[in-house]
Structure formats: structure tokens, C-alpha cells
Design a protein around this motif. Structure first.
Motif, PDB file in Angstrom:
ATOM      1  N   ALA A 240       0.860  -1.181   0.000  1.00 14.26           N
ATOM      2  CA  ALA A 240       0.000   0.000   0.000  1.00 14.26           C
ATOM      3  C   ALA A 240       0.892   1.226   0.000  1.00 14.26           C
ATOM      4  O   ALA A 240       1.904   1.268   0.702  1.00 14.26           O
ATOM      5  CB  ALA A 240      -0.919   0.001   1.225  1.00 14.26           C
ATOM      6  N   ARG A 241       0.517   2.227  -0.776  1.00 16.31           N
ATOM      7  CA  ARG A 241       1.348   3.438  -0.866  1.00 16.31           C
ATOM      8  C   ARG A 241       0.536   4.589  -1.452  1.00 16.31           C
ATOM      9  O   ARG A 241      -0.562   4.396  -1.974  1.00 16.31           O
ATOM     10  CB  ARG A 241       2.583   3.173  -1.719  1.00 16.31           C
ATOM     11  N   TRP A 242       1.105   5.784  -1.349  1.00 11.88           N
ATOM     12  CA  TRP A 242       0.502   6.975  -1.932  1.00 11.88           C
ATOM     13  C   TRP A 242       0.939   7.118  -3.384  1.00 11.88           C
ATOM     14  O   TRP A 242       2.114   6.967  -3.701  1.00 11.88           O
ATOM     15  CB  TRP A 242       0.913   8.220  -1.152  1.00 11.88           C
ATOM     16  N   PHE A 243      -0.040   7.430  -4.256  1.00 14.37           N
ATOM     17  CA  PHE A 243       0.253   7.653  -5.668  1.00 14.37           C
ATOM     18  C   PHE A 243      -0.280   9.026  -6.080  1.00 14.37           C
ATOM     19  O   PHE A 243      -1.438   9.354  -5.812  1.00 14.37           O
ATOM     20  CB  PHE A 243      -0.435   6.597  -6.536  1.00 14.37           C
ATOM     21  N   PRO A 244       0.545   9.851  -6.736  1.00 13.98           N
ATOM     22  CA  PRO A 244       0.030  11.110  -7.287  1.00 13.98           C
ATOM     23  C   PRO A 244      -1.043  10.823  -8.336  1.00 13.98           C
ATOM     24  O   PRO A 244      -0.955   9.823  -9.075  1.00 13.98           O
ATOM     25  CB  PRO A 244       1.266  11.741  -7.931  1.00 13.98           C
ATOM     26  N   VAL A 245      -2.047  11.676  -8.421  1.00 17.13           N
ATOM     27  CA  VAL A 245      -3.121  11.444  -9.394  1.00 17.13           C
ATOM     28  C   VAL A 245      -2.604  11.497 -10.825  1.00 17.13           C
ATOM     29  O   VAL A 245      -3.262  10.999 -11.745  1.00 17.13           O
ATOM     30  CB  VAL A 245      -4.269  12.458  -9.208  1.00 17.13           C
TER      31      VAL A 245
END
Length: 284
Positions: A240-245
């Protein structure tokens, strides 16, 4: 309408009589049976059990049934969800409905209270025990799905995760089944904490989608990140991680509610606020 909804052109009817022009949704277990040309069978072309009158689709009578025996020559079976793009969206919507009704009969032949054979209730989609009066209904399992975001505008990031069963490289929103005596909101907060260890705020209902694989109702929410470090739940979340739009990974296909939530979030980030129809005000 999505490809898993019952279409507006469908009219439910429980007392139809099979006719030569009827269209059949026949299931070999959880696999749908189509002709070798990848079309739905018509007429009594297959050996069938557990016949269920569904209604009409664009005026044509449609029925569901289970396959009685092996798949005969001229036909083939495959998983229902493999037919997006092969069957029309309207046919897929009815197919999901049909699959759940046939599975309901298959798994509810006897009363769970006294073991007496169940009978069709007749006035609704349910089965009733003639001995003790227990009535059972097709199972629908509610699922809360949450798309978490942080940041503003083009700098918005989405928290996406992948499970061990996902296609290689695919990430999606978080989701989990609602537990007894739990509200949708409580389920959403709990699943987020359990699956990735963070907290959320601003939980907002976005949309829902029937998901007949095998019998879920997905309730989609948008939420804002409140705090915490991402800690994937062992056995449930592989990553799980943050992704830029602007740099999203492989995400679920367009017919899924997860993709719709992601598309709405991207639209919001790049083109401004989105109203309940999914259309930015300046694009209405």
C-alpha cells in the motif's frame, strides 16, 4: 447504469412460461454457459434444472437455470466476469442477477432450522419452509469501499493498495465486508485501520454498485487522510502506498466501482469539485 446493474430495459416477472424465443442465462456452477459463438442460448437448447423466470429484457422473455450435467457440444462455460465486453452491459446486468438467483436455489434447498425442503414463496424472490415457516432471501453481502486522498489539486495523492490475489501491478481502493451490528461508516473506518493502519476524516458516500461475484453490494466512500503511518495488514494487503493522481499505477477496469471512485477523485483533483453526478460544475 454500470455493467453490473439491472438495466432500465429489464422488467421483472416471476410467472413467465418458457417460449421458443426465450433467452437463457444458464450456469455450470459459477460459470455461465454460452454458445461457441459467445452468445446467450435461446430456446430449450440445454439440459437444465432450477429454472427461474426472470422477466423480460427489451421485451424478450429471459430465464435463469442451472446446467443439468456436462456442457454439451456447441457450448462452452467460463467465469461470468470474463464476459465483460462480450455480452452487452444490459445482458451482463441481468446475468449477475440470474447467477445470484440460481446460486440461491442451489444453496437453499433445505430449511436451516428444521431441514424440511424449502418451497418458492411465490409472491417475492424468497423461499419458505412449509413446516416451520422460516423464510430466506437471496444473500447480499454489503461491502464498504474507501478511497483515501490527501493534498490539493494536481498535487493530490491517493492511497491505493493491492492484495495477493490482484493482477500483477494492480492497485485499488480499500474494501471490506460490513460486520453484524456495524454501520457502513463504522465498517469503513475499521477496514482502513485494519488494512493500512491509518485514520481518516471527512468520510463521504459516493456511489454503490451490485457486484455479483458472487453476491456483494459495494458501497463506495471518499475520505481524507487524517494521520498515521501505512502498515499493510499481513495476509490481506501485499503493498500500500501513496500515488500522485498524475502517476497512477495499473488500476481496476472501468466497470468496477473502485475505478469509478478513482476516476472521480482524479476529476476532482484536476478539474475542481465534483457534484453527485460525477460532473465538475464547470463542465455541467
Amino acid at each position: 447504469m454500470s455493467a453490473t446493474d439491472l438495466p432500465d430495459s429489464f422488467v421483472s416477472a416471476r410467472t413467465l412460461t418458457p417460449a421458443a424465443d426465450a433467452v437463457w442465462f444458464v450456469f455450470d456452477g459459477h460459470r455461465i454457459v454460452l454458445t461457441d459463438d459467445r452468445t446467450l442460448p435461446t430456446g430449450p437448447a440445454l439440459p437444465m434444472v432450477d429454472v427461474v423466470p426472470l422477466g423480460t429484457l427489451d421485451g424478450t422473455p429471459v430465464f435463469a437455470a442451472g446446467l443439468d450435467g456436462d456442457v454439451p457440444a456447441g457450448f462452452a462455460s467460463n467465469p461470468l466476469r470474463a464476459n465483460f465486453g462480450t455480452l452487452s452491459d444490459a445482458q451482463m446486468g441481468v446475468a449477475g442477477y440470474a447467477a445470484q438467483l440460481v446460486d440461491f436455489i442451489r444453496t437453499h434447498r433445505y430449511c436451516g432450522r428444521c431441514a424440511t425442503p424449502l418451497l418458492e414463496s411465490g409472491h417475492e424472490r424468497s423461499r419458505t419452509c412449509p413446516k416451520c415457516g422460516l423464510t430466506v432471501y437471496p444473500r447480499v453481502a454489503p461491502v464498504a469501499m474507501v478511497l483515501i486522498r490527501r493534498g490539493e489539486g494536481a498535487a493530490t495523492e491517493l492511497l491505493l493498495a493491492r492484495g495477493p490475489q490482484f493482477a500483477p501491478g494492480m492497485y485499488s481502493a480499500l474494501a471490506g465486508f460490513v460486520e453484524p451490528s456495524e454501520t457502513l461508516e463504522q465498517a469503513a473506518h475499521r477496514e482502513v485501520r485494519e488494512e493500512v493502519g491509518v485514520t481518516i476524516t471527512g468520510l463521504t458516500y459516493a456511489l454503490s454498485q451490485p457486484w455479483p461475484f458472487p453476491h456483494s453490494l459495494m458501497m463506495g466512500f471518499d475520505a481524507l487522510y487524517a494521520g498515521g503511518k501505512i502498515v499493510p495488514q499481513p495476509g490481506e494487503i501485499e503493498d500500500a502506498r501513496w500515488f500522485p493522481v498524475t502517476e497512477l499505477p495499473l488500476v481496476p477496469p472501468p466497470f468496477s466501482i473502485a475505478r469509478q471512485l478513482i476516476d472521480l477523485a482524479v476529476e476532482r483533483a484536476l478539474n475542481g469539485a465534483v457534484d453527485g453526478s460525477g460532473t465538475p460544475p464547470d463542465m455541467a
